[in-house]
Design an enzyme around this catalytic site. Sequence first.
Site, short mmCIF file in Angstrom:
data_model
loop_
_atom_site.label_atom_id
_atom_site.label_comp_id
_atom_site.label_asym_id
_atom_site.label_seq_id
_atom_site.Cartn_x
_atom_site.Cartn_y
_atom_site.Cartn_z
N GLU A 106 65.37 22.21 18.35
CA GLU A 106 65.43 21.97 16.91
C GLU A 106 64.17 21.26 16.43
O GLU A 106 63.53 20.55 17.19
CB GLU A 106 66.67 21.12 16.64
CG GLU A 106 67.50 21.27 15.42
CD GLU A 106 67.20 22.24 14.30
OE1 GLU A 106 66.10 22.82 14.21
OE2 GLU A 106 68.09 22.39 13.47
N ASP A 110 68.38 15.42 10.86
CA ASP A 110 68.35 14.57 9.68
C ASP A 110 69.77 13.98 9.52
O ASP A 110 70.11 13.02 10.18
CB ASP A 110 67.91 15.44 8.50
CG ASP A 110 67.67 14.67 7.23
OD1 ASP A 110 67.24 13.51 7.32
OD2 ASP A 110 67.90 15.22 6.13
N LYS A 138 65.62 11.56 12.67
CA LYS A 138 65.67 10.55 11.60
C LYS A 138 67.03 9.86 11.68
O LYS A 138 67.94 10.19 10.90
CB LYS A 138 65.58 11.23 10.23
CG LYS A 138 64.21 11.50 9.69
CD LYS A 138 64.37 11.95 8.23
CE LYS A 138 63.29 12.87 7.78
NZ LYS A 138 63.56 13.48 6.46
N PHE A 159 60.09 12.21 4.02
CA PHE A 159 60.07 13.68 4.08
C PHE A 159 58.78 14.13 4.76
O PHE A 159 57.69 13.77 4.33
CB PHE A 159 60.19 14.29 2.69
CG PHE A 159 60.56 15.74 2.77
CD1 PHE A 159 61.88 16.13 2.97
CD2 PHE A 159 59.58 16.72 2.72
CE1 PHE A 159 62.22 17.47 3.09
CE2 PHE A 159 59.91 18.07 2.84
CZ PHE A 159 61.23 18.45 3.03
P1 IMP Z 1 70.68 18.23 8.72
O1 IMP Z 1 70.40 17.50 10.02
O2 IMP Z 1 71.93 19.03 8.72
O3 IMP Z 1 70.61 17.27 7.55
O4 IMP Z 1 69.58 19.31 8.42
C1 IMP Z 1 68.39 19.31 9.05
C2 IMP Z 1 67.53 20.37 8.40
O5 IMP Z 1 67.02 19.93 7.15
C3 IMP Z 1 66.33 20.59 9.30
O6 IMP Z 1 66.56 21.62 10.23
C4 IMP Z 1 65.24 20.88 8.30
O7 IMP Z 1 65.19 22.26 8.03
C5 IMP Z 1 65.64 20.14 7.05
N1 IMP Z 1 64.94 18.83 6.94
C6 IMP Z 1 65.47 17.61 7.11
N2 IMP Z 1 64.54 16.64 6.95
C7 IMP Z 1 63.38 17.27 6.69
C8 IMP Z 1 62.02 16.83 6.44
O8 IMP Z 1 61.68 15.63 6.44
N3 IMP Z 1 61.10 17.80 6.25
C9 IMP Z 1 61.40 19.13 6.25
N4 IMP Z 1 62.65 19.60 6.48
C10 IMP Z 1 63.63 18.68 6.70
MG MG Z 2 65.81 23.56 10.49
#
Ligand code: IMP
Ligand code: MG
Length: 183
Positions: A106, A110, A138, A159
């Site tokens: 991955e 986030d 993160k 970001f």
């Molecule tokens: P989550 O962990 O379900 O919130 O989603 C993660 C996805 O959000 C990642 O696979 C990225 O595509 C996108 N994402 C999260 N943070 C960032 C960032 O800082 N920059 C660019 N894409 C991000």
């Molecule tokens: Mg992604």
Amino acid sequence: MRVEDVNVYKSRIKQVLITQEEIEREVKRAAGYIDSLYDGKPIMLVGILKGSFVFLADVCKRVSVPCELGFMCVKSYFDGTDPSGEVRIVMDLDRDISNYHVVICEDIIDTGRTLAKLKNMLGERKPLSLDIITLLDKPERREAEIKADLSLFTIPDKFVIGYGLDCAEYYRNLPYIAVYSEE
Ligand code: IMP
Ligand code: MG
């Protein structure tokens, strides 16, 4: 201010957070981890599109045991009121993974919601094992219970762009990871 203007485009790349050299070093560590999983059975590295394409391309070149590559594309539908949400598979793997050690590669974890769902979905297919390697993590933003087996860089709640990660589809091609800001 349009990002298509090259001066605007460049002005939004604020600060290099992780250099190419630092990435290279950690990519080798990820490949070493994959090598260590080898027990004679098939290994499949799974890239989650689009964000992980650069990371996976670099990692797989460093792996020295037999491995296959697979790609998935998923879309997440979450809103503030429903944290359980839905993850829809837009493009699925093209084979049965029940005889594979599967390693999800991955770009970033986030909130963790996408990966938590995806891990469950792939787990139901009963692979020999299921590991998660993430380039970036993160932890401050985490909402779902998910932990990578190998996390290469822990970053603050900013970001970021580059090395596969985008902002509105731009910047994926940067060879380093930078902080994005419109200010
Ligand atoms: P989550 O962990 O379900 O919130 O989603 C993660 C996805 O959000 C990642 O696979 C990225 O595509 C996108 N994402 C999260 N943070 C960032 C960032 O800082 N920059 C660019 N894409 C991000
Ligand atoms: Mg992604």
